[in-house]
Write an enzyme that holds these catalytic residues in place. Structure first.
Site, PDB file in Angstrom:
ATOM      1  N   HIS A   1      -0.801   3.927  -8.502  1.00  0.00           N
ATOM      2  CA  HIS A   1      -1.779   4.606  -9.355  1.00  0.00           C
ATOM      3  C   HIS A   1      -1.131   5.781 -10.094  1.00  0.00           C
ATOM      4  O   HIS A   1      -1.346   5.987 -11.287  1.00  0.00           O
ATOM      5  CB  HIS A   1      -2.941   5.092  -8.485  1.00  0.00           C
ATOM      6  CG  HIS A   1      -4.120   5.585  -9.262  1.00  0.00           C
ATOM      7  ND1 HIS A   1      -4.946   4.753  -9.973  1.00  0.00           N
ATOM      8  CD2 HIS A   1      -4.612   6.837  -9.460  1.00  0.00           C
ATOM      9  CE1 HIS A   1      -5.887   5.460 -10.553  1.00  0.00           C
ATOM     10  NE2 HIS A   1      -5.701   6.726 -10.268  1.00  0.00           N
TER      11      HIS A   1
ATOM     12  N   ALA B   1      -2.664  18.235 -12.259  1.00  0.00           N
ATOM     13  CA  ALA B   1      -1.697  18.004 -11.174  1.00  0.00           C
ATOM     14  C   ALA B   1      -1.843  16.568 -10.701  1.00  0.00           C
ATOM     15  O   ALA B   1      -2.891  16.198 -10.163  1.00  0.00           O
ATOM     16  CB  ALA B   1      -1.946  18.978 -10.028  1.00  0.00           C
TER      17      ALA B   1
HETATM   18  N1  INI Z   1      -6.119  12.585 -11.228  1.00  0.00           N
HETATM   19  C1  INI Z   1      -5.366  13.704 -11.176  1.00  0.00           C
HETATM   20  O1  INI Z   1      -5.611  14.645 -11.939  1.00  0.00           O
HETATM   21  N2  INI Z   1      -4.344  13.793 -10.276  1.00  0.00           N
HETATM   22  C2  INI Z   1      -4.047  12.774  -9.427  1.00  0.00           C
HETATM   23  O2  INI Z   1      -3.107  12.926  -8.605  1.00  0.00           O
HETATM   24  C3  INI Z   1      -4.803  11.586  -9.488  1.00  0.00           C
HETATM   25  N3  INI Z   1      -4.505  10.495  -8.597  1.00  0.00           N
HETATM   26  O3  INI Z   1      -3.446  10.488  -7.975  1.00  0.00           O
HETATM   27  O4  INI Z   1      -5.297   9.571  -8.481  1.00  0.00           O
HETATM   28  C4  INI Z   1      -5.875  11.520 -10.413  1.00  0.00           C
HETATM   29  N4  INI Z   1      -6.644  10.440 -10.495  1.00  0.00           N
HETATM   30  C5  INI Z   1      -7.919  10.441 -11.162  1.00  0.00           C
HETATM   31  C6  INI Z   1      -7.798  10.121 -12.635  1.00  0.00           C
HETATM   32  O5  INI Z   1      -7.166  11.177 -13.332  1.00  0.00           O
HETATM   33  C7  INI Z   1      -9.175   9.899 -13.263  1.00  0.00           C
HETATM   34  O6  INI Z   1      -9.953  11.064 -13.152  1.00  0.00           O
HETATM   35  C8  INI Z   1      -9.929   8.738 -12.620  1.00  0.00           C
HETATM   36  O7  INI Z   1      -9.119   7.584 -12.606  1.00  0.00           O
HETATM   37  C9  INI Z   1     -11.215   8.438 -13.430  1.00  0.00           C
HETATM   38  O8  INI Z   1     -10.906   8.048 -14.752  1.00  0.00           O
END
Ligand code: INI
Length: 154
Positions: A89, A81
């Site tokens: 981002h 999600a």
């Molecule tokens: N990861 C998600 O699964 N959903 C999100 O909404 C999200 N946002 O918005 O930041 C998110 N970020 C983390 C990303 O998937 C990585 O786990 C992180 O950047 C480390 O690599």
């Protein structure tokens, strides 16, 4: 008469891997519940289902590729999600995972199903995690079952 191939919605002997991200777990756990319930109601037993948790949506691809490349699974169901915040981002995460999951299909020929919500609001995500708009995890599992059946016939 034309030769038409259609997938039966029967889990059969297929092995189904589910990769689910922990980020926004209050939503992704509902997607997981929907996917497992769907697989079970279409005949899958516990030993046909493997669940792999990863930190966030970005990490789904590498786990999905490892599972798909292992030769042990008929399909990989990717659940996550991504919910828009105040920065860009969201766009980077969405772009990377949609391309990544698509790539797993091309690289491995194992169906990798995109059950990752990309929503502007938490409410939209809730609506797709077992409320107003159904359960995207269950829909993804259904697609996996259908693809396994279709590919078995080709
Ligand atoms: N990861 C998600 O699964 N959903 C999100 O909404 C999200 N946002 O918005 O930041 C998110 N970020 C983390 C990303 O998937 C990585 O786990 C992180 O950047 C480390 O690599």
């Amino acid at each position: 008469m034309i030769n038409e191939i259609k997938g039966q919605l029967v889990a059969g002997k297929g092995k189904y891997a589910i990769v689910v991200s922990r980020f926004n777990e209050f939503i992704t756990s509902k997607l997981l519940g929907g996917a497992v319930d769907c697989l079970q109601r279409h005949g899958a037993s516990d030993d046909q289902i493997t669940v792999v948790w990863v930190p966030g949506a970005i990490e789904i691809t590498v786990a999905a590729k490892r599972l798909a490349s292992s030769g042990n699974y008929s399909a990989v169901i990717c659940l996550g999600a991504v919910i828009r915040g105040q920065t860009s981002h969201y766009d980077y995460v969405c772009q990377q995972i949609s391309r990544g999951v698509g790539q797993v299909n091309y690289d491995t020929s194992v169906p990798a199903i995109f059950g990752i919500l990309t929503c502007d609001t938490i409410e939209q995500a809730v609506e797709r995690a077992g409320t107003k708009h159904g359960n995207a995890g269950a829909s993804a599992a259904m697609s996996a079952i259908e693809m396994v059946n279709v590919l078995e016939q080709i």
